[in-house]
Motif scaffolding. Structure first.
Motif, PDB file in Angstrom:
ATOM      1  N   ASP A 172      -4.616  80.643  16.915  1.00 32.80           N
ATOM      2  CA  ASP A 172      -4.461  80.649  15.455  1.00 32.80           C
ATOM      3  C   ASP A 172      -3.890  79.324  14.969  1.00 32.80           C
ATOM      4  O   ASP A 172      -4.373  78.732  13.986  1.00 32.80           O
ATOM      5  CB  ASP A 172      -3.554  81.813  15.067  1.00 32.80           C
ATOM      6  N   LEU A 173      -2.873  78.814  15.659  1.00 33.32           N
ATOM      7  CA  LEU A 173      -2.264  77.541  15.263  1.00 33.32           C
ATOM      8  C   LEU A 173      -3.230  76.373  15.470  1.00 33.32           C
ATOM      9  O   LEU A 173      -3.241  75.426  14.676  1.00 33.32           O
ATOM     10  CB  LEU A 173      -0.974  77.308  16.046  1.00 33.32           C
ATOM     11  N   THR A 174      -4.038  76.440  16.513  1.00 36.66           N
ATOM     12  CA  THR A 174      -5.044  75.394  16.728  1.00 36.66           C
ATOM     13  C   THR A 174      -6.058  75.388  15.592  1.00 36.66           C
ATOM     14  O   THR A 174      -6.438  74.322  15.087  1.00 36.66           O
ATOM     15  CB  THR A 174      -5.756  75.612  18.077  1.00 36.66           C
ATOM     16  N   ALA A 175      -6.473  76.573  15.170  1.00 32.24           N
ATOM     17  CA  ALA A 175      -7.401  76.670  14.033  1.00 32.24           C
ATOM     18  C   ALA A 175      -6.741  76.185  12.754  1.00 32.24           C
ATOM     19  O   ALA A 175      -7.370  75.530  11.908  1.00 32.24           O
ATOM     20  CB  ALA A 175      -7.878  78.112  13.872  1.00 32.24           C
ATOM     21  N   MET A 176      -5.458  76.478  12.587  1.00 28.76           N
ATOM     22  CA  MET A 176      -4.716  75.984  11.423  1.00 28.76           C
ATOM     23  C   MET A 176      -4.703  74.462  11.403  1.00 28.76           C
ATOM     24  O   MET A 176      -4.927  73.836  10.353  1.00 28.76           O
ATOM     25  CB  MET A 176      -3.279  76.506  11.449  1.00 28.76           C
ATOM     26  N   GLU A 177      -4.437  73.860  12.556  1.00 28.87           N
ATOM     27  CA  GLU A 177      -4.395  72.395  12.610  1.00 28.87           C
ATOM     28  C   GLU A 177      -5.773  71.792  12.342  1.00 28.87           C
ATOM     29  O   GLU A 177      -5.867  70.706  11.755  1.00 28.87           O
ATOM     30  CB  GLU A 177      -3.833  71.938  13.952  1.00 28.87           C
ATOM     31  N   ALA A 178      -6.836  72.476  12.740  1.00 31.85           N
ATOM     32  CA  ALA A 178      -8.182  71.995  12.430  1.00 31.85           C
ATOM     33  C   ALA A 178      -8.415  72.021  10.917  1.00 31.85           C
ATOM     34  O   ALA A 178      -9.045  71.105  10.359  1.00 31.85           O
ATOM     35  CB  ALA A 178      -9.228  72.846  13.147  1.00 31.85           C
ATOM     36  N   ALA A 179      -7.899  73.046  10.257  1.00 31.13           N
ATOM     37  CA  ALA A 179      -8.019  73.117   8.790  1.00 31.13           C
ATOM     38  C   ALA A 179      -7.237  71.987   8.136  1.00 31.13           C
ATOM     39  O   ALA A 179      -7.687  71.391   7.146  1.00 31.13           O
ATOM     40  CB  ALA A 179      -7.519  74.471   8.290  1.00 31.13           C
ATOM     41  N   LEU A 180      -6.075  71.676   8.671  1.00 29.41           N
ATOM     42  CA  LEU A 180      -5.297  70.550   8.148  1.00 29.41           C
ATOM     43  C   LEU A 180      -6.086  69.250   8.270  1.00 29.41           C
ATOM     44  O   LEU A 180      -6.170  68.466   7.323  1.00 29.41           O
ATOM     45  CB  LEU A 180      -3.977  70.412   8.914  1.00 29.41           C
ATOM     46  N   ALA A 181      -6.645  69.009   9.455  1.00 35.53           N
ATOM     47  CA  ALA A 181      -7.366  67.765   9.716  1.00 35.53           C
ATOM     48  C   ALA A 181      -8.575  67.607   8.810  1.00 35.53           C
ATOM     49  O   ALA A 181      -8.970  66.481   8.480  1.00 35.53           O
ATOM     50  CB  ALA A 181      -7.787  67.707  11.179  1.00 35.53           C
ATOM     51  N   ALA A 182      -9.161  68.718   8.401  1.00 36.23           N
ATOM     52  CA  ALA A 182     -10.344  68.667   7.539  1.00 36.23           C
ATOM     53  C   ALA A 182      -9.989  68.585   6.059  1.00 36.23           C
ATOM     54  O   ALA A 182     -10.875  68.430   5.214  1.00 36.23           O
ATOM     55  CB  ALA A 182     -11.220  69.902   7.791  1.00 36.23           C
ATOM     56  N   SER A 183      -8.710  68.670   5.741  1.00 35.45           N
ATOM     57  CA  SER A 183      -8.284  68.703   4.337  1.00 35.45           C
ATOM     58  C   SER A 183      -8.070  67.302   3.785  1.00 35.45           C
ATOM     59  O   SER A 183      -8.055  66.311   4.518  1.00 35.45           O
ATOM     60  CB  SER A 183      -6.984  69.501   4.208  1.00 35.45           C
TER      61      SER A 183
ATOM     62  N   ALA B  93       3.263  74.534  17.080  1.00 32.44           N
ATOM     63  CA  ALA B  93       3.958  74.825  18.334  1.00 32.44           C
ATOM     64  C   ALA B  93       3.586  73.800  19.388  1.00 32.44           C
ATOM     65  O   ALA B  93       2.470  73.265  19.391  1.00 32.44           O
ATOM     66  CB  ALA B  93       3.622  76.226  18.828  1.00 32.44           C
ATOM     67  N   ALA B  94       4.505  73.553  20.314  1.00 32.40           N
ATOM     68  CA  ALA B  94       4.310  72.534  21.340  1.00 32.40           C
ATOM     69  C   ALA B  94       3.040  72.726  22.166  1.00 32.40           C
ATOM     70  O   ALA B  94       2.355  71.744  22.484  1.00 32.40           O
ATOM     71  CB  ALA B  94       5.536  72.488  22.250  1.00 32.40           C
ATOM     72  N   PRO B  95       2.653  73.959  22.552  1.00 32.09           N
ATOM     73  CA  PRO B  95       1.462  74.109  23.390  1.00 32.09           C
ATOM     74  C   PRO B  95       0.159  73.684  22.710  1.00 32.09           C
ATOM     75  O   PRO B  95      -0.861  73.531  23.394  1.00 32.09           O
ATOM     76  CB  PRO B  95       1.448  75.609  23.712  1.00 32.09           C
ATOM     77  N   VAL B  96       0.177  73.497  21.402  1.00 28.57           N
ATOM     78  CA  VAL B  96      -1.031  73.041  20.703  1.00 28.57           C
ATOM     79  C   VAL B  96      -1.280  71.562  20.971  1.00 28.57           C
ATOM     80  O   VAL B  96      -2.417  71.087  20.896  1.00 28.57           O
ATOM     81  CB  VAL B  96      -0.891  73.307  19.184  1.00 28.57           C
ATOM     82  N   ALA B  97      -0.230  70.824  21.318  1.00 26.92           N
ATOM     83  CA  ALA B  97      -0.334  69.377  21.544  1.00 26.92           C
ATOM     84  C   ALA B  97      -0.778  69.080  22.973  1.00 26.92           C
ATOM     85  O   ALA B  97      -0.637  69.919  23.868  1.00 26.92           O
ATOM     86  CB  ALA B  97       1.012  68.719  21.287  1.00 26.92           C
ATOM     87  N   PRO B  98      -1.299  67.869  23.216  1.00 27.37           N
ATOM     88  CA  PRO B  98      -1.586  67.453  24.588  1.00 27.37           C
ATOM     89  C   PRO B  98      -0.294  67.386  25.407  1.00 27.37           C
ATOM     90  O   PRO B  98       0.765  67.060  24.879  1.00 27.37           O
ATOM     91  CB  PRO B  98      -2.195  66.051  24.420  1.00 27.37           C
ATOM     92  N   HIS B  99      -0.389  67.708  26.695  1.00 31.24           N
ATOM     93  CA  HIS B  99       0.771  67.569  27.573  1.00 31.24           C
ATOM     94  C   HIS B  99       1.144  66.096  27.697  1.00 31.24           C
ATOM     95  O   HIS B  99       0.266  65.237  27.839  1.00 31.24           O
ATOM     96  CB  HIS B  99       0.464  68.101  28.976  1.00 31.24           C
ATOM     97  N   PRO B 100       2.434  65.763  27.661  1.00 30.82           N
ATOM     98  CA  PRO B 100       2.835  64.386  27.976  1.00 30.82           C
ATOM     99  C   PRO B 100       2.358  64.015  29.381  1.00 30.82           C
ATOM    100  O   PRO B 100       2.440  64.828  30.305  1.00 30.82           O
ATOM    101  CB  PRO B 100       4.367  64.439  27.901  1.00 30.82           C
ATOM    102  N   ALA B 101       1.850  62.818  29.531  1.00 32.83           N
ATOM    103  CA  ALA B 101       1.293  62.399  30.816  1.00 32.83           C
ATOM    104  C   ALA B 101       2.325  62.440  31.931  1.00 32.83           C
ATOM    105  O   ALA B 101       1.985  62.664  33.100  1.00 32.83           O
ATOM    106  CB  ALA B 101       0.716  60.996  30.689  1.00 32.83           C
ATOM    107  N   ASP B 102       3.601  62.232  31.583  1.00 28.72           N
ATOM    108  CA  ASP B 102       4.640  62.190  32.610  1.00 28.72           C
ATOM    109  C   ASP B 102       5.455  63.480  32.694  1.00 28.72           C
ATOM    110  O   ASP B 102       6.524  63.510  33.294  1.00 28.72           O
ATOM    111  CB  ASP B 102       5.573  61.004  32.368  1.00 28.72           C
ATOM    112  N   ASP B 103       4.958  64.567  32.097  1.00 29.85           N
ATOM    113  CA  ASP B 103       5.670  65.829  32.171  1.00 29.85           C
ATOM    114  C   ASP B 103       5.719  66.319  33.614  1.00 29.85           C
ATOM    115  O   ASP B 103       4.686  66.334  34.302  1.00 29.85           O
ATOM    116  CB  ASP B 103       4.965  66.881  31.302  1.00 29.85           C
ATOM    117  N   PRO B 104       6.879  66.750  34.107  1.00 31.28           N
ATOM    118  CA  PRO B 104       6.957  67.293  35.460  1.00 31.28           C
ATOM    119  C   PRO B 104       6.062  68.524  35.619  1.00 31.28           C
ATOM    120  O   PRO B 104       5.783  69.239  34.644  1.00 31.28           O
ATOM    121  CB  PRO B 104       8.438  67.663  35.604  1.00 31.28           C
ATOM    122  N   LEU B 105       5.644  68.777  36.846  1.00 31.56           N
ATOM    123  CA  LEU B 105       4.752  69.898  37.133  1.00 31.56           C
ATOM    124  C   LEU B 105       5.348  71.219  36.672  1.00 31.56           C
ATOM    125  O   LEU B 105       4.642  72.073  36.118  1.00 31.56           O
ATOM    126  CB  LEU B 105       4.432  69.946  38.628  1.00 31.56           C
ATOM    127  N   LEU B 106       6.649  71.413  36.885  1.00 32.77           N
ATOM    128  CA  LEU B 106       7.288  72.668  36.486  1.00 32.77           C
ATOM    129  C   LEU B 106       7.154  72.894  34.991  1.00 32.77           C
ATOM    130  O   LEU B 106       6.868  74.017  34.544  1.00 32.77           O
ATOM    131  CB  LEU B 106       8.766  72.654  36.889  1.00 32.77           C
TER     132      LEU B 106
END
Length: 211
Positions: free
Chosen positions: A138-149, A107-120
């Motif tokens: 849960d998705l953040t933990a899932m991505e950590a499992a992916l990175a360790a695989s 999901a998008a919220p797991v990623a870093p915010h784009p530096a130029d994303d508007p405040l809204l």
């Protein structure tokens, strides 16, 4: 290509199966209830399993496949570690069978915010993250499992999902999210996942997709 789809009866999973078959891929759908598949059963290989968290039960479905695509995750706000737990089982089955390519839905919220994303847009994403805190943890933990695989994984990170049509027209950003990306259809998420299978730039990356 030979593809295995987990979560094949879910919104995105059904689209992966439908579009994969239409594109001429050999699709194996791993399901609990074959009756919920979106295409005639004659068009797919069906593997029925009782439990998705048992790696041994999943090995036959991933053996010899070119890629595994997963739409597994929590159906609501109570994640209970579902995405991480089920993805770990898929990872274990793939590593046991030396199957390397894996694409999952995050999901998008797991990623870093784009530096130029508007405040809204930042405020909206933060508000959604607070409401669905358990799901995104849960998705953040899932991505950590992916990175360790040992797999060649890609985590596809859509924002709000809709039931809109397949357009094939959306923005893709590696390692972040498209600026002001607020929605995308499940059909286009499936399209993006299939398109990213043989994209070397997507290996071991989170990929944001949005209109």
């Amino acid at each position: 290509m030979r593809l295995t789809v987990f979560g094949a009866t879910g919104g995105i999973g059904q689209e992966i199966v439908r579009q994969g078959v239409a594109a001429g891929h050999e699709v194996t759908a791993v399901v609990r209830d074959p009756a919920r598949l979106p295409v005639p059963l004659s068009d797919v290989t069906v593997r029925t399993v009782a439990r998705f968290d048992d790696p041994e039960a999943l090995r036959e479905a991933v053996a010899g496949q070119d890629a595994v695509l997963s739409g597994l995750g929590a159906p609501g706000r109570k994640a209970d570690g579902v995405a991480e737990r089920l993805t770990r089982a898929v990872l274990a089955a793939m590593e046991a069978e030396s199957t390397r390519r894996l694409l999952v839905v995050s999901a998008a919220p797991v990623a870093p915010h784009p530096a130029d994303d508007p405040l809204l847009d930042r405020m909206m994403l933060s508000a959604i993250g607070a409401i669905l805190k358990e799901v995104y943890a849960d998705l953040t933990a899932m991505e950590a499992a992916l990175a360790a695989s040992a797999t060649d994984w890609t985590s596809v990170r859509p924002p709000k999902l809709t039931n809109g049509p397949l357009t094939g027209t959306y923005r893709t950003v590696y390692g972040s999210n498209p600026r002001s990306g607020r929605s995308i259809s499940r059909s286009d998420v499936a399209h993006a996942m299939l398109a990213l299978i043989d994209d070397p730039a997507a290996l071991k990356q989170g990929v944001g997709v949005a209109y």
